[in-house]
Design a protein around this motif. Sequence first.
Motif, short mmCIF file in Angstrom:
data_model
loop_
_atom_site.label_atom_id
_atom_site.label_comp_id
_atom_site.label_asym_id
_atom_site.label_seq_id
_atom_site.Cartn_x
_atom_site.Cartn_y
_atom_site.Cartn_z
N GLY A 1 -9.55 9.40 -21.08
CA GLY A 1 -9.62 8.31 -21.67
C GLY A 1 -9.76 6.90 -20.99
N ARG A 2 -8.80 6.83 -20.22
CA ARG A 2 -8.63 5.70 -19.07
C ARG A 2 -10.14 5.52 -18.14
NH1 ARG A 2 -3.83 3.88 -15.83
NH2 ARG A 2 -4.70 2.71 -13.98
N ALA A 3 -10.58 6.73 -18.09
CA ALA A 3 -12.09 6.70 -17.26
C ALA A 3 -13.02 5.99 -18.28
CB ALA A 3 -12.43 8.03 -17.07
N VAL A 4 -13.02 6.49 -19.64
CA VAL A 4 -14.16 5.86 -20.47
C VAL A 4 -13.85 4.21 -20.84
CG1 VAL A 4 -14.50 6.02 -23.07
CG2 VAL A 4 -14.16 8.10 -21.80
N LEU A 5 -12.47 4.22 -20.86
CA LEU A 5 -12.42 2.52 -21.03
C LEU A 5 -12.64 1.89 -19.94
CD1 LEU A 5 -10.60 0.40 -23.02
CD2 LEU A 5 -8.68 1.07 -21.43
N LEU A 6 -12.47 2.17 -18.82
CA LEU A 6 -12.72 1.36 -17.61
C LEU A 6 -14.43 1.28 -17.41
CD1 LEU A 6 -10.14 2.50 -14.71
CD2 LEU A 6 -10.48 0.32 -15.95
N THR A 7 -15.20 2.54 -17.74
CA THR A 7 -16.67 2.58 -17.79
C THR A 7 -17.12 1.56 -18.59
OG1 THR A 7 -16.57 4.81 -16.98
CG2 THR A 7 -18.43 4.27 -17.72
N VAL A 8 -16.56 1.76 -19.96
CA VAL A 8 -16.97 0.87 -20.89
C VAL A 8 -16.83 -0.55 -20.45
CG1 VAL A 8 -16.96 -0.02 -23.37
CG2 VAL A 8 -16.94 2.30 -22.77
N ALA A 9 -15.82 -0.97 -20.30
CA ALA A 9 -15.30 -2.34 -19.56
C ALA A 9 -16.37 -2.79 -18.42
CB ALA A 9 -13.83 -2.36 -19.18
N GLY A 10 -16.62 -2.00 -17.53
CA GLY A 10 -17.46 -2.38 -16.29
C GLY A 10 -19.15 -2.62 -16.84
N LEU A 11 -19.44 -1.70 -17.85
CA LEU A 11 -20.82 -1.82 -18.51
C LEU A 11 -20.83 -3.14 -18.90
CD1 LEU A 11 -23.50 -0.35 -19.15
CD2 LEU A 11 -22.46 0.53 -21.25
N ILE A 12 -19.93 -3.35 -19.93
CA ILE A 12 -20.07 -4.69 -20.61
C ILE A 12 -19.92 -5.74 -19.89
CG2 ILE A 12 -18.90 -6.22 -22.33
CD1 ILE A 12 -18.02 -3.31 -23.77
N PHE A 13 -19.04 -5.65 -18.92
CA PHE A 13 -19.06 -6.97 -17.75
C PHE A 13 -20.42 -7.14 -17.03
CE2 PHE A 13 -17.77 -8.75 -13.74
CZ PHE A 13 -17.00 -9.72 -14.13
N GLY A 14 -20.93 -5.86 -16.71
CA GLY A 14 -21.98 -6.05 -15.95
C GLY A 14 -23.23 -6.45 -16.64
N LEU A 15 -23.33 -6.10 -17.91
CA LEU A 15 -24.60 -6.71 -18.69
C LEU A 15 -24.38 -7.93 -19.10
CD1 LEU A 15 -24.80 -3.36 -21.13
CD2 LEU A 15 -26.38 -4.14 -19.49
N VAL A 16 -23.26 -8.40 -19.56
CA VAL A 16 -23.05 -9.70 -19.85
C VAL A 16 -23.21 -10.72 -18.74
CG1 VAL A 16 -21.25 -11.53 -21.06
CG2 VAL A 16 -21.51 -9.24 -21.95
N LEU A 17 -22.60 -10.65 -17.51
CA LEU A 17 -22.58 -11.41 -16.60
C LEU A 17 -24.13 -11.25 -16.07
CD1 LEU A 17 -21.10 -13.25 -14.92
CD2 LEU A 17 -20.28 -11.62 -13.42
N GLY A 18 -24.66 -9.83 -15.75
CA GLY A 18 -25.81 -9.93 -15.33
C GLY A 18 -26.73 -10.60 -16.19
N GLY A 19 -26.89 -10.52 -17.44
CA GLY A 19 -27.45 -11.36 -18.31
C GLY A 19 -27.60 -12.82 -18.05
N ILE A 20 -26.33 -13.27 -18.02
CA ILE A 20 -26.38 -14.68 -17.73
C ILE A 20 -26.93 -15.18 -16.59
CG2 ILE A 20 -24.57 -16.72 -17.12
CD1 ILE A 20 -22.49 -15.24 -19.19
N LEU A 21 -26.64 -14.40 -15.38
CA LEU A 21 -27.48 -14.65 -14.12
C LEU A 21 -28.79 -14.20 -14.15
CD1 LEU A 21 -24.50 -13.08 -11.41
CD2 LEU A 21 -25.05 -15.64 -12.14
N GLY A 22 -29.29 -13.43 -14.89
CA GLY A 22 -30.49 -12.88 -15.14
C GLY A 22 -31.54 -14.05 -15.70
N SER A 23 -30.82 -14.96 -16.53
CA SER A 23 -31.79 -15.98 -17.37
C SER A 23 -31.99 -16.88 -16.35
CB SER A 23 -30.60 -16.62 -18.25
OG SER A 23 -29.50 -16.98 -17.70
N PHE A 24 -31.49 -16.89 -15.19
CA PHE A 24 -32.00 -17.80 -13.96
C PHE A 24 -33.12 -17.14 -13.01
CE2 PHE A 24 -27.57 -19.12 -14.91
CZ PHE A 24 -27.94 -20.46 -15.19
N MET A 25 -33.54 -15.83 -13.37
CA MET A 25 -34.36 -15.09 -12.70
C MET A 25 -35.90 -15.21 -12.83
SD MET A 25 -32.36 -14.05 -10.09
CE MET A 25 -33.30 -12.79 -9.55
N THR A 26 -36.19 -16.04 -13.99
CA THR A 26 -37.55 -16.12 -14.55
C THR A 26 -38.30 -16.62 -13.49
OG1 THR A 26 -37.01 -18.40 -15.34
CG2 THR A 26 -36.86 -16.76 -16.99
#
Length: 203
Positions: A152-177
């Motif tokens: 359960g803890r592993a799932v929670l940390l994985t989901v949190a890492g995925l969301i954080f990576g996608l959101v922050l990556g999306g913000i930074l990726g908007s500058f990569m055009t």
Amino acid sequence: MSEQTPYELLGVPEDASFDEVQDARGRMADQYGGDKKRMEIIEAAYDAILMDRLRQRQEGKIKVPERIRFPERAVPSSPSFAPAPAKGGPAWLQRLIDSPSLPDILWPGGVYAGLSGLSIYPGGSDSVLQLTLAVGVGSCLYFLNRKEQKFGRAVLLTVAGLIFGLVLGGILGSFMTGTLIAPEKFIALFTFVILWLVSSFLR
């Protein structure tokens, strides 16, 4: 013939140290151990000397050695195993952060390096990108669960890492055009880095 003093009975001078008095008593006890009457005389003499020393001390005529007055100062303190000083940060954060060995860092690093290579491969399609992300999430879940067997803890940390990576990556990726890497591939790369950090340094 005058009666012997307690000091004479033990065979020590009147200015004998406490250790000398005890040693004399021990020697005489060894010598006359089978003679009950003699032992009574020895014990009475020893007690009389102790009482005399106590009286002299109360009158200030003798100074008690430091090691007798404060025995804890003379005895060397045994090394105590003090708890290690707490590291900085709250307790929940200390329980969350791991101190991984080199293999625990390199194995996930190798997996995510391979997934990163597949995701940015020039001929790769969106389905390949989605597949590498799915494998990356599964790998993070595996590496975290392997540490403490807390799914359960592993799932929670994985989901949190995925969301954080996608959101922050999306913000930074908007500058990569206009760069060599497409924004969606940059997001995937950034997410792999986050998942690697989570699987290696969290537990």
